[in-house]
Design an enzyme around this catalytic site. Structure first.
Site, short mmCIF file in Angstrom:
data_model
loop_
_atom_site.label_atom_id
_atom_site.label_comp_id
_atom_site.label_asym_id
_atom_site.label_seq_id
_atom_site.Cartn_x
_atom_site.Cartn_y
_atom_site.Cartn_z
N ARG A 207 0.78 -1.05 0.01
CA ARG A 207 -0.01 0.12 0.05
C ARG A 207 0.87 1.25 -0.12
O ARG A 207 0.72 2.18 -0.56
CB ARG A 207 -0.99 -0.14 1.17
CG ARG A 207 -2.09 -0.99 0.94
CD ARG A 207 -3.21 -0.89 2.25
NE ARG A 207 -2.71 -1.01 3.53
CZ ARG A 207 -2.68 -2.36 4.22
NH1 ARG A 207 -3.47 -3.15 3.73
NH2 ARG A 207 -2.30 -2.42 5.54
N PHE A 223 -11.81 -4.57 -4.65
CA PHE A 223 -11.77 -5.51 -3.51
C PHE A 223 -10.98 -4.74 -2.58
O PHE A 223 -9.94 -5.08 -2.07
CB PHE A 223 -10.88 -6.85 -3.98
CG PHE A 223 -11.22 -7.61 -5.26
CD1 PHE A 223 -12.35 -8.54 -4.89
CD2 PHE A 223 -10.72 -7.24 -6.28
CE1 PHE A 223 -12.96 -8.92 -5.93
CE2 PHE A 223 -11.25 -7.96 -7.48
CZ PHE A 223 -12.35 -9.04 -7.38
N ASP A 245 -15.82 -2.75 -3.35
CA ASP A 245 -16.02 -3.94 -2.24
C ASP A 245 -17.50 -4.50 -2.37
O ASP A 245 -18.30 -3.52 -2.28
CB ASP A 245 -15.43 -3.72 -0.95
CG ASP A 245 -14.59 -4.84 -0.23
OD1 ASP A 245 -13.57 -5.11 -0.22
OD2 ASP A 245 -15.65 -5.56 0.02
N SER A 246 -17.60 -5.76 -2.03
CA SER A 246 -19.04 -6.18 -1.97
C SER A 246 -19.48 -6.38 -0.37
O SER A 246 -20.68 -6.53 -0.36
CB SER A 246 -19.04 -7.74 -2.36
OG SER A 246 -18.00 -8.60 -1.96
N ALA A 273 -17.24 -6.76 -7.76
CA ALA A 273 -16.07 -6.23 -8.63
C ALA A 273 -16.38 -6.57 -10.10
O ALA A 273 -16.00 -5.38 -10.92
CB ALA A 273 -14.61 -6.64 -8.44
N ASP A 293 -7.03 -6.75 -5.80
CA ASP A 293 -6.42 -7.47 -4.38
C ASP A 293 -7.87 -8.33 -3.91
O ASP A 293 -8.18 -8.33 -2.98
CB ASP A 293 -6.00 -6.36 -3.29
CG ASP A 293 -5.50 -7.00 -2.29
OD1 ASP A 293 -4.91 -8.25 -2.37
OD2 ASP A 293 -5.40 -6.73 -1.15
N CYS A 333 -3.62 -13.65 -3.34
CA CYS A 333 -3.11 -14.35 -2.34
C CYS A 333 -3.49 -16.04 -2.08
O CYS A 333 -3.51 -16.62 -1.15
CB CYS A 333 -3.93 -13.53 -0.81
SG CYS A 333 -5.59 -13.58 -1.20
N1 SAH Z 1 -6.98 -4.32 -0.26
C1 SAH Z 1 -7.43 -4.63 0.88
C2 SAH Z 1 -7.79 -6.11 1.30
C3 SAH Z 1 -8.69 -6.54 0.27
S1 SAH Z 1 -9.25 -8.14 0.90
C4 SAH Z 1 -6.40 -3.82 1.94
O1 SAH Z 1 -5.36 -3.44 1.56
O2 SAH Z 1 -6.76 -3.87 3.18
C5 SAH Z 1 -10.41 -8.76 -0.16
C6 SAH Z 1 -11.66 -8.13 -0.25
O3 SAH Z 1 -12.27 -8.37 -1.41
C7 SAH Z 1 -12.45 -8.10 1.15
O4 SAH Z 1 -12.65 -6.98 1.63
C8 SAH Z 1 -13.98 -8.67 0.44
O5 SAH Z 1 -14.85 -7.97 1.20
C9 SAH Z 1 -13.77 -8.39 -1.04
N2 SAH Z 1 -14.62 -9.16 -2.05
C10 SAH Z 1 -14.73 -10.43 -2.00
N3 SAH Z 1 -15.50 -10.66 -3.10
C11 SAH Z 1 -15.80 -9.83 -3.85
C12 SAH Z 1 -16.69 -9.33 -5.16
N4 SAH Z 1 -16.93 -10.31 -5.72
N5 SAH Z 1 -16.59 -8.14 -5.50
C13 SAH Z 1 -16.00 -7.22 -4.48
N6 SAH Z 1 -15.28 -7.23 -3.49
C14 SAH Z 1 -15.27 -8.65 -3.01
#
Ligand code: SAH
Length: 389
Positions: A207, A223, A245-246, A273, A293, A333
């Protein structure tokens, strides 16, 4: 006290001699004694060479997790010393007490994760042996840190493999939030409500790295969770940031975190997303920087083919909204998707999208997630920066 001994089949000691910490159930030739779930066992090669001491679990594929080469009894003193060793490493790296304090096998505490948010501790347990010693672990944390609260965030699916239930509880203290200052960006975190153990410390350095692409940029953070990358890029002088984010809670917290930092150019969208990307592409919207991410696409080897297809589709969609010459910051990840595979998939998606890539940077998880070179399972995060023409 006699300690049960596990004798491995011929040649099965090689990986362990190199420093791997797991003994799989199909590698065991015989067991001397009658160890119960969670008991300490000694591991020996087929030639009776001493390999180490481990926690036993007959109910799972990872039948023994080595925690020491020499004999040491896993009492409060043991946990205190191991946690102190892990702490010393984090204190070398970080100016404030916000980090993954213990990262499981990488800190020689197999199946135990402890995240520290100043005086607040969020614990996740992945092995039956750690579960049976949880009170001892909490006592060690209390003695070392005099915490205001300890939370147990045992909601991971991995626990099922060890025969453990999903639980979530306040072990000690009460529920509250803390402000974490990530080199100038403040996140108000509630480790009892946030995802996983409360916050994604693993992406911290990535980040901060992302900031160099922020100036005057139109940014998309896919995400985003509570705005990890979005807020770092806003601090770096982005013109406009869209965070997707969802999770409704994540987007609510993104909004309050934006306010807390005095940003008025960060827009949160609670949506899927993929749906967002489709709509954005249909309306011809484009971004200078896209961050991607997502959560893990597969938990096992069987899912690799499907996961690869998922990453390919996702990258094809996001290339449609990335300006020519724009920056892609993309992460995976998924343990089972190796870096090479991840990069191949991105290259394939770029080719199909008619884009030419420059790879600018390769990174992994932050310094509080050390990797054991002999144990690839301790490495999971891939983070790459590309320019896409
Ligand atoms: N980049 C963030 C961490 C992301 S974790 C940081 O640095 O803190 C992954 C995220 O994806 C989670 O918050 C989860 O709610 C979201 N997520 C999972 N499936 C999703 C989808 N289909 N569309 C959007 N967001 C989603």
């Amino acid at each position: 006290m006699t300690i049960p001994v596990i004798i491995l089949k011929p040649k099965e000691d090689k990986r362990i001699s190199l420093g791997h910490l797991w003994v799989f159930s199909n590698e065991i030739a015989k067991i001397d004694g009658k160890p119960e779930i969670g008991d300490v066992v000694e591991i020996r090669s087929s030639r009776n060479e001493k390999l180490g001491f481990a926690f036993y679990n007959p109910k799972t594929l990872i039948a023994a997790r080595i925690f020491s080469k020499e004999f040491v009894y896993p009492d409060k003193n043991f946990f205190t010393i191991r946690i102190q060793t892990a702490l010393a490493l984090r204190e070398q790296f970080f100016g404030s007490a916000f980090y993954r304090l213990v990262y499981g096998e990488s800190d020689f505490l197999p199946g135990l994760i402890i995240d520290r948010f100043d005086n607040l501790f969020s614990v996740q347990i992945f092995s039956a042996a750690m579960e049976s010693r949880r009170e001892t672990i909490f006592e060690a944390i209390k003695d070392l840190f005099s915490p205001t609260a300890i939370y147990e965030r045992n909601e991971s699916g991995t626990r099922e493999l060890e025969g453990l239930p999903q639980t979530k509880s306040i072990v000690f203290g009460d529920e509250h939030s803390v402000d974490y200052d990530e080199e100038g960006v403040v996140f108000r975190i509630n480790p009892f409500r946030g995802q996983k153990t409360g916050f994604y410390f693993d992406q911290r350095l990535n980040r901060i790295f992302s900031r160099r692409f922020g100036a005057h940029a139109k940014v998309l953070d896919l995400f985003s969770n509570e705005g990890g990358f979005a807020l770092n890029l806003a601090l770096a002088g982005a013109d406009h940031v869209v965070a997707v984010d969802s999770s409704e809670l994540a987007m609510k917290n993104l909004e309050s975190n934006s306010k807390l930092n005095g940003f008025d150019n960060v827009e949160g969208q609670t949506t899927d997303a993929h749906a967002f990307l489709e709509n954005a592409a249909a309306s011809g919207e484009v971004f200078d920087v896209v961050v991607c991410d997502p959560p893990s696409f597969t938990r096992n080897k069987k899912g690799v083919t499907t996961a690869k297809a998922g990453y390919r589709r996702l990258h094809e969609s996001l290339f449609r909204v990335l300006k020519p010459g724009g920056t892609l910051l993309t992460a995976s990840c998924s343990h089972h998707i190796f870096r090479e595979t991840f990069e191949e998939v991105i290259a394939g998606a770029a080719q199909r999208s008619g884009r030419t890539l420059q790879l600018l940077h390769r990174a992994g998880a932050s310094l509080d997630h050390p990797v054991l070179p002999a144990m690839p399972e301790t490495e999971y995060l891939k983070f790459n920066a590309y320019r896409a023409f």
